[in-house]
Design a protein around this motif. Sequence first.
Motif, PDB file in Angstrom:
ATOM      1  N   MET A 114       0.835  -1.197   0.000  1.00  0.00           N
ATOM      2  CA  MET A 114       0.000   0.000   0.000  1.00  0.00           C
ATOM      3  C   MET A 114       0.872   1.251   0.000  1.00  0.00           C
ATOM      4  O   MET A 114       1.931   1.275   0.604  1.00  0.00           O
ATOM      5  CB  MET A 114      -0.882   0.038   1.240  1.00  0.00           C
ATOM      6  N   SER A 115       0.344   2.284  -0.616  1.00  0.00           N
ATOM      7  CA  SER A 115       1.050   3.565  -0.636  1.00  0.00           C
ATOM      8  C   SER A 115       0.728   4.354   0.635  1.00  0.00           C
ATOM      9  O   SER A 115      -0.211   4.022   1.368  1.00  0.00           O
ATOM     10  CB  SER A 115       0.628   4.369  -1.862  1.00  0.00           C
ATOM     11  N   ILE A 116       1.493   5.381   0.877  1.00  0.00           N
ATOM     12  CA  ILE A 116       1.234   6.249   2.031  1.00  0.00           C
ATOM     13  C   ILE A 116      -0.160   6.865   1.914  1.00  0.00           C
ATOM     14  O   ILE A 116      -0.889   6.942   2.907  1.00  0.00           O
ATOM     15  CB  ILE A 116       2.325   7.333   2.158  1.00  0.00           C
ATOM     16  N   ALA A 117      -0.545   7.270   0.727  1.00  0.00           N
ATOM     17  CA  ALA A 117      -1.865   7.874   0.516  1.00  0.00           C
ATOM     18  C   ALA A 117      -2.977   6.876   0.851  1.00  0.00           C
ATOM     19  O   ALA A 117      -3.969   7.239   1.497  1.00  0.00           O
ATOM     20  CB  ALA A 117      -1.999   8.360  -0.927  1.00  0.00           C
ATOM     21  N   GLU A 118      -2.817   5.626   0.436  1.00  0.00           N
ATOM     22  CA  GLU A 118      -3.833   4.616   0.737  1.00  0.00           C
ATOM     23  C   GLU A 118      -3.880   4.320   2.231  1.00  0.00           C
ATOM     24  O   GLU A 118      -4.957   4.152   2.808  1.00  0.00           O
ATOM     25  CB  GLU A 118      -3.547   3.337  -0.056  1.00  0.00           C
ATOM     26  N   ASP A 119      -2.698   4.230   2.854  1.00  0.00           N
ATOM     27  CA  ASP A 119      -2.647   4.010   4.304  1.00  0.00           C
ATOM     28  C   ASP A 119      -3.329   5.152   5.054  1.00  0.00           C
ATOM     29  O   ASP A 119      -4.065   4.917   6.022  1.00  0.00           O
ATOM     30  CB  ASP A 119      -1.198   3.880   4.794  1.00  0.00           C
ATOM     31  N   PHE A 120      -3.074   6.374   4.617  1.00  0.00           N
ATOM     32  CA  PHE A 120      -3.679   7.531   5.283  1.00  0.00           C
ATOM     33  C   PHE A 120      -5.190   7.522   5.095  1.00  0.00           C
ATOM     34  O   PHE A 120      -5.939   7.803   6.038  1.00  0.00           O
ATOM     35  CB  PHE A 120      -3.078   8.842   4.769  1.00  0.00           C
ATOM     36  N   LYS A 121      -5.641   7.177   3.897  1.00  0.00           N
ATOM     37  CA  LYS A 121      -7.080   7.110   3.633  1.00  0.00           C
ATOM     38  C   LYS A 121      -7.730   6.059   4.536  1.00  0.00           C
ATOM     39  O   LYS A 121      -8.806   6.283   5.101  1.00  0.00           O
ATOM     40  CB  LYS A 121      -7.328   6.786   2.164  1.00  0.00           C
ATOM     41  N   THR A 122      -7.091   4.920   4.709  1.00  0.00           N
ATOM     42  CA  THR A 122      -7.595   3.875   5.607  1.00  0.00           C
ATOM     43  C   THR A 122      -7.626   4.376   7.044  1.00  0.00           C
ATOM     44  O   THR A 122      -8.604   4.170   7.768  1.00  0.00           O
ATOM     45  CB  THR A 122      -6.721   2.611   5.504  1.00  0.00           C
ATOM     46  N   PHE A 123      -6.548   5.040   7.448  1.00  0.00           N
ATOM     47  CA  PHE A 123      -6.462   5.598   8.801  1.00  0.00           C
ATOM     48  C   PHE A 123      -7.607   6.572   9.069  1.00  0.00           C
ATOM     49  O   PHE A 123      -8.306   6.464  10.077  1.00  0.00           O
ATOM     50  CB  PHE A 123      -5.108   6.294   8.981  1.00  0.00           C
ATOM     51  N   VAL A 124      -7.831   7.505   8.164  1.00  0.00           N
ATOM     52  CA  VAL A 124      -8.905   8.497   8.321  1.00  0.00           C
ATOM     53  C   VAL A 124     -10.260   7.801   8.329  1.00  0.00           C
ATOM     54  O   VAL A 124     -11.138   8.138   9.131  1.00  0.00           O
ATOM     55  CB  VAL A 124      -8.830   9.580   7.220  1.00  0.00           C
ATOM     56  N   GLY A 125     -10.431   6.803   7.468  1.00  0.00           N
ATOM     57  CA  GLY A 125     -11.690   6.051   7.435  1.00  0.00           C
ATOM     58  C   GLY A 125     -11.985   5.351   8.751  1.00  0.00           C
ATOM     59  O   GLY A 125     -13.137   5.252   9.172  1.00  0.00           O
ATOM     60  N   ASN A 126     -10.939   4.890   9.427  1.00  0.00           N
ATOM     61  CA  ASN A 126     -11.116   4.221  10.715  1.00  0.00           C
ATOM     62  C   ASN A 126     -11.503   5.194  11.820  1.00  0.00           C
ATOM     63  O   ASN A 126     -12.007   4.783  12.863  1.00  0.00           O
ATOM     64  CB  ASN A 126      -9.839   3.478  11.116  1.00  0.00           C
ATOM     65  N   LEU A 127     -11.247   6.482  11.633  1.00  0.00           N
ATOM     66  CA  LEU A 127     -11.584   7.499  12.628  1.00  0.00           C
ATOM     67  C   LEU A 127     -12.983   8.070  12.443  1.00  0.00           C
ATOM     68  O   LEU A 127     -13.542   8.644  13.370  1.00  0.00           O
ATOM     69  CB  LEU A 127     -10.580   8.651  12.581  1.00  0.00           C
ATOM     70  N   LYS A 128     -13.548   7.917  11.258  1.00  0.00           N
ATOM     71  CA  LYS A 128     -14.842   8.521  10.954  1.00  0.00           C
ATOM     72  C   LYS A 128     -15.960   7.941  11.804  1.00  0.00           C
ATOM     73  O   LYS A 128     -15.995   6.746  12.093  1.00  0.00           O
ATOM     74  CB  LYS A 128     -15.204   8.304   9.481  1.00  0.00           C
ATOM     75  N   ILE A 129     -16.864   8.809  12.175  1.00  0.00           N
ATOM     76  CA  ILE A 129     -18.072   8.379  12.881  1.00  0.00           C
ATOM     77  C   ILE A 129     -18.959   7.661  11.870  1.00  0.00           C
ATOM     78  O   ILE A 129     -19.177   8.157  10.761  1.00  0.00           O
ATOM     79  CB  ILE A 129     -18.794   9.594  13.489  1.00  0.00           C
ATOM     80  N   THR A 130     -19.475   6.509  12.258  1.00  0.00           N
ATOM     81  CA  THR A 130     -20.297   5.737  11.332  1.00  0.00           C
ATOM     82  C   THR A 130     -21.587   6.498  11.012  1.00  0.00           C
ATOM     83  O   THR A 130     -22.038   7.340  11.789  1.00  0.00           O
ATOM     84  CB  THR A 130     -20.668   4.357  11.915  1.00  0.00           C
ATOM     85  N   GLU A 131     -22.169   6.167   9.891  1.00  0.00           N
ATOM     86  CA  GLU A 131     -23.418   6.807   9.471  1.00  0.00           C
ATOM     87  C   GLU A 131     -24.537   6.547  10.474  1.00  0.00           C
ATOM     88  O   GLU A 131     -25.334   7.423  10.779  1.00  0.00           O
ATOM     89  CB  GLU A 131     -23.820   6.316   8.075  1.00  0.00           C
ATOM     90  N   VAL A 132     -24.567   5.336  11.013  1.00  0.00           N
ATOM     91  CA  VAL A 132     -25.592   4.986  12.004  1.00  0.00           C
ATOM     92  C   VAL A 132     -25.427   5.862  13.247  1.00  0.00           C
ATOM     93  O   VAL A 132     -26.398   6.402  13.778  1.00  0.00           O
ATOM     94  CB  VAL A 132     -25.515   3.483  12.371  1.00  0.00           C
ATOM     95  N   ARG A 133     -24.201   6.018  13.713  1.00  0.00           N
ATOM     96  CA  ARG A 133     -23.940   6.835  14.895  1.00  0.00           C
ATOM     97  C   ARG A 133     -24.265   8.302  14.615  1.00  0.00           C
ATOM     98  O   ARG A 133     -24.844   8.986  15.456  1.00  0.00           O
ATOM     99  CB  ARG A 133     -22.475   6.679  15.315  1.00  0.00           C
TER     100      ARG A 133
END
Length: 127
Positions: free
Chosen positions: A1-20
Amino acid sequence: MSIAEDFKTFVGNLKITEVRATTISDRYGKITKALNKKYRNTESTTDNSLQVGSYGRSTAIKGISDLDMIYEMPVSEWDRFKTEGVGKQSALLQEVKNAIDKSYSRTKKHGDGQVVVLKFSDGQEIE
């Protein structure tokens, strides 16, 4: 994975879920509606309130439990409580708590300094 993909995954893991996010929005709206009914004879779920803190600034992350909101009271209420004497802030908080209680009767709530705190069974609090 590239740094950009890793960062995108990282940010995605921090996002509040739609249900929440839906739950949070529903709770803010229900509280606002209860206060608007009490103090302005309207059923708006958005007027006269602000979502503040990290959620209001859109900087909250998954797992947030402390939510903050401000409700703008009508000037007439300020005038009424300003002249009621000792314990006026406490009386105002009690009145606000009672107005919210009509919508959230089974949710624990209490006055804490200058705010009313609602403690939901899922661990979330709104002040």
